[in-house]
Design an enzyme around this catalytic site. Structure first.
Site, mmCIF file in Angstrom:
data_model
loop_
_atom_site.group_PDB
_atom_site.id
_atom_site.type_symbol
_atom_site.label_atom_id
_atom_site.label_comp_id
_atom_site.label_asym_id
_atom_site.label_seq_id
_atom_site.Cartn_x
_atom_site.Cartn_y
_atom_site.Cartn_z
ATOM 1 N N ASP A 106 -9.788 -6.802 -0.094
ATOM 2 C CA ASP A 106 -8.900 -5.742 0.559
ATOM 3 C C ASP A 106 -9.251 -4.810 1.826
ATOM 4 O OD1 ASP A 106 -6.777 -4.736 1.069
ATOM 5 O OD2 ASP A 106 -6.682 -2.942 -0.071
ATOM 6 N N ASP B 175 0.990 -1.332 -0.002
ATOM 7 C CA ASP B 175 0.163 0.368 -0.698
ATOM 8 C C ASP B 175 0.656 1.161 0.305
ATOM 9 O OD1 ASP B 175 -2.779 -0.899 0.313
ATOM 10 O OD2 ASP B 175 -1.482 -1.844 2.205
#
Ligand SMILES: O=C(CO)[C@H](O)[C@H](O)COP(=O)(O)O
Length: 231
Positions: free
Chosen positions: A180, A37
């Site tokens: 996610d 991320d």
């Protein structure tokens, strides 16, 4: 156990001061890619992993990098990730002025292009580009923070995956559906049977506290098998 469901551990949930050790463990247990991320502090108010850290990670592992941008200036970060050498880049629909242009830039470098949708963003926004992306990442939480509580996931997660799966039926080469956010051991069976094909594994699964990554991987495999039985 071999499964066609892809395992993408979320690096922000690893021990960030022992990153190399954790990456080596992930290599050993067999994962499909590292989900990294990139958060700019503006799209979401956290900044767990910086550009330099990703470049350094590139030097110590051959695992595929599944980059997930949670950024506002997507063009800049796409450029930086392409320089590092990654295998897949996901950018957020919500901050992309030129979705198709971003896809084309990523693909022109031989990198897989993917787009993410925040929980409240409708899948219908992607109607004209399904055939052009390799993966669609459905955020099941409002993005930005990992969390080890089995909470925070939107109640309509399964409905959204079901809809996505049904919509993609007409695609010639359907993109993979990735999920996610709080993809927990408890929720994996229902996510997989609804049609999730790539799991971002964080603090409620592969990095569950009190257990080793190896022990958690066995539990993830079991949860996936359960989901496949209900398919
Ligand atoms: O996208 C993320 C945060 O926005 C993380 O990758 C994701 O949340 C994984 O962590 P957890 O499973 O603990 O939620």
């Amino acid at each position: 156990m071999m499964s066609d469901v892809k395992l993408h551990p979320s690096v922000m949930c690893a021990d960030l001061v022992n990153l190399e050790r954790d990456i080596k463990r992930l290599e050993k247990i067999g994962v499909d890619a590292l989900h990294i991320d990139v958060i700019d502090g503006k799209f979401s108010p956290s900044m767990p992993i910086g550009i330099e850290t990703i470049a350094r990670m590139r030097e110590i592992t051959n695992l595929d990098f599944d980059i997930h941008l949670m950024t506002c200036n997507n063009e800049f970060f796409i450029g930086e990730m392409l320089k590092i050498g990654v295998q897949s880049i996901t950018f957020p629909y919500e901050t992309s002025l030129h979705v198709e242009r971003n896809i084309n830039i990523i693909k022109s470098h031989g990198v897989k292009a993917s787009i993410s949708l925040n929980p409240a963003t409708s899948i219908s926004n992607l109607e004209f580009i399904y055939d052009h992306v390799d993966m669609i990442t459905l955020m099941l939480i409002n993005p930005g923070f990992a969390g080890d509580k089995n909470e925070g996931q939107v109640p309509y997660a399964i409905e959204k995956i079901n809809k996505m799966k049904a919509t993609l039926k007409s695609c010639e080469k359907p993109p993979i559906i990735q999920v996610d956010g709080r993809v927990s051991l408890e929720k994996i069976p229902s996510l997989v049977s609804a049609g999730a094909e790539s799991l971002v594994l964080g603090s409620t699964s592969l990095f569950r506290k009190g257990y080793s990554i190896e022990e958690n991987k066995d539990e993830v495999d079991r949860a996936i098998s359960k989901g496949k039985e209900n398919d």
